[in-house]
Write a protein that holds these residues in place. Sequence first.
Motif, PDB file in Angstrom:
ATOM      1  N   GLN A  98       0.864  -1.171   0.000  1.00 17.65           N
ATOM      2  CA  GLN A  98       0.000   0.000   0.000  1.00 17.65           C
ATOM      3  C   GLN A  98       0.901   1.221   0.000  1.00 17.65           C
ATOM      4  N   LEU A  99       0.980   1.911  -1.157  1.00 18.32           N
ATOM      5  CA  LEU A  99       1.772   3.135  -1.295  1.00 18.32           C
ATOM      6  C   LEU A  99       0.826   4.324  -1.194  1.00 18.32           C
ATOM      7  N   THR A 100       1.121   5.248  -0.284  1.00 17.48           N
ATOM      8  CA  THR A 100       0.244   6.381  -0.033  1.00 17.48           C
ATOM      9  C   THR A 100       1.057   7.671  -0.042  1.00 17.48           C
ATOM     10  N   MET A 101       0.612   8.663  -0.814  1.00 14.42           N
ATOM     11  CA  MET A 101       1.262   9.963  -0.858  1.00 14.42           C
ATOM     12  C   MET A 101       0.209  11.060  -0.731  1.00 14.42           C
ATOM     13  N   ARG A 102       0.463  11.992   0.169  1.00 12.26           N
ATOM     14  CA  ARG A 102      -0.495  13.070   0.435  1.00 12.26           C
ATOM     15  C   ARG A 102      -1.883  12.523   0.748  1.00 12.26           C
ATOM     16  N   GLY A 103      -1.933  11.355   1.410  1.00 14.98           N
ATOM     17  CA  GLY A 103      -3.194  10.765   1.813  1.00 14.98           C
ATOM     18  C   GLY A 103      -3.895   9.956   0.747  1.00 14.98           C
ATOM     19  N   ILE A 104      -3.348   9.867  -0.453  1.00 18.57           N
ATOM     20  CA  ILE A 104      -3.961   9.110  -1.538  1.00 18.57           C
ATOM     21  C   ILE A 104      -3.140   7.851  -1.780  1.00 18.57           C
ATOM     22  N   GLY A 105      -3.805   6.711  -1.755  1.00 19.53           N
ATOM     23  CA  GLY A 105      -3.119   5.443  -1.990  1.00 19.53           C
ATOM     24  C   GLY A 105      -4.093   4.374  -2.409  1.00 19.53           C
ATOM     25  N   SER A 106      -3.576   3.174  -2.589  1.00 14.83           N
ATOM     26  CA  SER A 106      -4.384   2.036  -3.018  1.00 14.83           C
ATOM     27  C   SER A 106      -4.238   0.920  -1.997  1.00 14.83           C
ATOM     28  N   SER A 107      -5.369   0.360  -1.573  1.00 16.89           N
ATOM     29  CA  SER A 107      -5.325  -0.720  -0.593  1.00 16.89           C
ATOM     30  C   SER A 107      -4.612  -1.922  -1.179  1.00 16.89           C
ATOM     31  N   SER A 108      -4.134  -2.788  -0.306  1.00 14.34           N
ATOM     32  CA  SER A 108      -3.296  -3.910  -0.726  1.00 14.34           C
ATOM     33  C   SER A 108      -4.085  -5.177  -1.015  1.00 14.34           C
ATOM     34  N   TYR A 610     -10.610  13.897  -6.257  1.00 13.32           N
ATOM     35  CA  TYR A 610     -10.495  12.553  -6.815  1.00 13.32           C
ATOM     36  C   TYR A 610     -11.881  11.969  -7.022  1.00 13.32           C
ATOM     37  N   ASN A 611     -12.134  11.528  -8.236  1.00 14.23           N
ATOM     38  CA  ASN A 611     -13.393  10.879  -8.576  1.00 14.23           C
ATOM     39  C   ASN A 611     -13.156   9.396  -8.774  1.00 14.23           C
ATOM     40  N   ASP A 612     -14.074   8.603  -8.236  1.00 17.06           N
ATOM     41  CA  ASP A 612     -13.980   7.137  -8.333  1.00 17.06           C
ATOM     42  C   ASP A 612     -12.673   6.627  -7.738  1.00 17.06           C
ATOM     43  N   LEU A 613     -12.300   7.178  -6.584  1.00 20.91           N
ATOM     44  CA  LEU A 613     -11.162   6.650  -5.838  1.00 20.91           C
ATOM     45  C   LEU A 613     -11.441   5.183  -5.532  1.00 20.91           C
ATOM     46  N   GLN A 614     -10.501   4.311  -5.882  1.00 25.25           N
ATOM     47  CA  GLN A 614     -10.730   2.865  -5.778  1.00 25.25           C
ATOM     48  C   GLN A 614     -10.503   2.385  -4.346  1.00 25.25           C
ATOM     49  N   VAL A 615     -11.555   1.815  -3.758  1.00 29.68           N
ATOM     50  CA  VAL A 615     -11.515   1.350  -2.368  1.00 29.68           C
ATOM     51  C   VAL A 615     -11.945  -0.112  -2.362  1.00 29.68           C
ATOM     52  N   PHE A 623     -19.391 -13.167   0.990  1.00 34.40           N
ATOM     53  CA  PHE A 623     -18.097 -13.779   0.681  1.00 34.40           C
ATOM     54  C   PHE A 623     -17.542 -13.284  -0.657  1.00 34.40           C
ATOM     55  N   ALA A 624     -17.449 -11.975  -0.807  1.00 36.68           N
ATOM     56  CA  ALA A 624     -16.962 -11.418  -2.067  1.00 36.68           C
ATOM     57  C   ALA A 624     -16.065 -10.226  -1.802  1.00 36.68           C
ATOM     58  N   PHE A 625     -14.941 -10.181  -2.524  1.00 40.57           N
ATOM     59  CA  PHE A 625     -14.138  -8.965  -2.562  1.00 40.57           C
ATOM     60  C   PHE A 625     -14.771  -8.023  -3.584  1.00 40.57           C
ATOM     61  N   GLN A 626     -14.947  -6.776  -3.192  1.00 43.34           N
ATOM     62  CA  GLN A 626     -15.543  -5.799  -4.090  1.00 43.34           C
ATOM     63  C   GLN A 626     -14.718  -4.515  -4.050  1.00 43.34           C
ATOM     64  N   THR A 627     -14.532  -3.921  -5.215  1.00 43.71           N
ATOM     65  CA  THR A 627     -13.841  -2.637  -5.303  1.00 43.71           C
ATOM     66  C   THR A 627     -14.886  -1.565  -5.543  1.00 43.71           C
ATOM     67  N   LEU A 628     -15.124  -0.768  -4.517  1.00 40.84           N
ATOM     68  CA  LEU A 628     -16.064   0.333  -4.624  1.00 40.84           C
ATOM     69  C   LEU A 628     -15.318   1.592  -5.062  1.00 40.84           C
ATOM     70  N   THR A 629     -16.058   2.601  -5.438  1.00 41.89           N
ATOM     71  CA  THR A 629     -15.440   3.887  -5.789  1.00 41.89           C
ATOM     72  C   THR A 629     -16.077   4.986  -4.968  1.00 41.89           C
ATOM     73  N   ALA A 630     -15.258   5.949  -4.587  1.00 41.73           N
ATOM     74  CA  ALA A 630     -15.705   7.073  -3.779  1.00 41.73           C
ATOM     75  C   ALA A 630     -15.062   8.342  -4.315  1.00 41.73           C
ATOM     76  N   ASP A 631     -15.614   9.482  -3.938  1.00 39.72           N
ATOM     77  CA  ASP A 631     -15.003  10.769  -4.264  1.00 39.72           C
ATOM     78  C   ASP A 631     -14.273  11.294  -3.033  1.00 39.72           C
ATOM     79  N   ALA A 632     -13.160  11.990  -3.271  1.00 35.60           N
ATOM     80  CA  ALA A 632     -12.348  12.479  -2.158  1.00 35.60           C
ATOM     81  C   ALA A 632     -11.654  13.767  -2.563  1.00 35.60           C
ATOM     82  N   ARG A 633     -11.128  14.463  -1.574  1.00 38.02           N
ATOM     83  CA  ARG A 633     -10.331  15.666  -1.816  1.00 38.02           C
ATOM     84  C   ARG A 633      -9.147  15.674  -0.867  1.00 38.02           C
TER      85      ARG A 633
END
Length: 822
Positions: A98-108, A610-615, A623-633
């Motif tokens: 999980q690489l995060t810069m200025r609070g923006i990153g991608s989960s592992s 950020y639009n559709d930030l991948q979470v 029993f499912a992994f799901q990638t949701l999207t959110a908006d952030a600033r």
Amino acid sequence: MHTFKRILLATCAFGAAVPAFAQDAAQAGAQDAASSGGLEEIIVTARKREESVQTVPVAVTAISEKTIQQRDITSIEKIAAATPNLSVGRAGSGSGAQLTMRGIGSSSTSIGIEQSVAVVVDGAYYGQGRIIQEGFFDLKRVEVLKGPQALFFGKNATAGVISLTTNDPGNDREFIARAGYEFRSRQYQGELIASIPLSDTLGVRFAARGSIMDGGYYRNVSVDRTYTTVDIRNLLTGGSGNPLVSVAKPAASRAPGEDEFLGRVTLKYTPTDRLTMTLKGSYNYNQVNNSSWNYVAYNCGLATGVSQLAGYRCGTDFVTHQNNMPADIAANFPFAKDNGELYNRYRSWAINGAVTYDLGDVTISSVTNYNTNNNRWACVCDFQTSNNTGIWATENSTWKAFSQELRAQTAFDGPINLMVGGLYQKTKRDFEQYTMFAGLRDDTASAANRFVASSKTSFTDGETAALFGQVTWKLVDTLELAGGVRYTHETKDSFFTQPYNNLGVQGIFRDQNDADGLGVVRANQVFDDWSPEVTLTWKPQQGILVYGAYKTAYKSGGFSNGGINSKFSSDPLADLTFNPEKARGFEAGIKTTLADNQLRLNLTAFTYAYNDLQVDFFNSPIFAFQTLTADARTKGVELEFEYAPRSIEGLNLHGSINYTKARYTDFPSAPCYAGQTPAQGCTLIGGISARQNLDGAPLSVAPEWTGAFGVGYETAAGEGLKLGFNVDTRYSSSYLASGFGNPFSRQGKYATLDAGIRFGAEDDNWQIAVIGKNLTNRFFVSGVVDGPSTGGGTGTAAGVRADQFGFGNLPRTVQVSVIKRF
């Protein structure tokens, strides 16, 4: 192995020296200034051309070759440790990091999600999370570019870029030997570099590094655990299931027990002053004795403060409680070691060709790259082992990527100049995974599947084509306007199925022959994006640069190759696919070099949406992994300084302070964290889905305040000798490690302290150094997962929160290093 250790020890005894690498005239002049007490100039390639770090209108932290050597910055994690608003969490499964810069990153948790922080090596993209397994050495420079960087670096740079440049052959012959020993992990390390000019126009550079660990950074404390399996077919026909009791031995007591080898060969051909051709081939091997060696239960869900499974007390330390796979099961389990030992083995190969042709007014540049890596592991995937509750898994994944980039940059005397280019990339990911849990076996299955509860196989073929260009217009001598855009067209063709499921879980997991026809998932995704950028730069006088920029960026949508096809889900295609992530916003800064090149002050302010930030999250009810999207600033201010007074030659003071506010702006139907109750804001919908509103909540690993301060000093010690030292501290305020607002994932504020002292020849012929990192032995986490099989009752008043397992950092390390130049 013992022979290798003796070679390393012999190299240690031989002596050492800091390498003196050939540098261009501008760098040599800067070093002359530094030697008389001024600042050293650092050349960066933030806009894919060489410029001074103080004259490029980009927020960039540049780490020079000298600093890299003095602080032993040889991995992505060590780069993060030297960069306050960059965080790297090492994960055992999923993407691996999980690489995060200025609070923006991608989960592992998903191997299919690209990182929001791109990693670029010698001009080529290496942005997969498993890049964290790579070791980097013999580096010329490291650049950390903050904020969206789409125009020059392409997709998957919505948060920023880590750009590394390795050394080329120089004009002079040089041979360098380095040996080191780190006391806590009992790690022996050796490095050899040979740079040889074969002719006036051709040079070759060989670089190799190897290391072995007799110990490790973390301590594993456990006891023998039982794992009882039953034959499902016998059980379903009324039998007892013929229980079979296996024993899981404790995993290695010291982890990671790393063995590593890296090699690189570089050929550089300069037939004329205008043409330069460079070819690099590299190999990387890395193996550790536990894929999840740094997973620590730092906050337990029970009020007693003990693990819900293993019964050990949770704590902020460097201790784990994990067991190997039972040896009798591992003997035939796919990709397991015969004795059941946990492991992670990473191998990569790469070849990189770069050509630069200067036509006078136009420079043509080409970078051709092929890289591939294979990663295999066996993990205890509940991260803590108790009797009869174990979850073990193995995985084999391969990544292949070919890319070709071609660009042209003009240098006309007139006010207008152009940059145009194109990129083609082709990728392939192959993935397979085997999991055992719930004490299931099938005595009628093949030997390989006998103890497998569920398996997965998947692939994704990707293809990207991009065109980009920029126009630079010098409005007046001191004012420049630059505008550009990148167009990206991307396709991804994916496949997923679960070829084998034990009868006991076939009511939960679909297999490839499932009657509803949803057992095989195929996706054909097409993405198109335009990413414009505009920058206005003002240079009112020498040593002062003011800039403002509007930037956008794009990160690939994709396919979760490691997901789950659950029978409780009516739309597995939607579960496994996700949309692209996009960023847009503004940045402004001022860079100053003052006091006769003794003081550097830089100030940056930014705001990005950020639009559709991948979470990514695990939806346990279905029993499912799901990638949701959110908006952030994310918005903030960054101040950095460096002071090198001429009155005290060899002294350097440097530091930074950063404020960042990273929040969700639109995430009204976010998943609840495990065990969250209605009183804590969780609503149970339809008796199954638990949701909460995270609008305004902080993002994962997003401290509001970070900072750094350091002192370096080097002075002559008489008789042709010199002495130097450095002390560097890094600070972070508290933050949530969870991306779902879990207050129990909070990491408290912390500060770490690094220091080094070195003594050697004044002409850098040899050197002995002691390098200490995290000398305060501070534990902190840079990512988190809920402990599997812990917590429950989410969305109800009886909710019990899950144990929090964090990706821990390295403890205190002290290394002795000896370098010799021949």
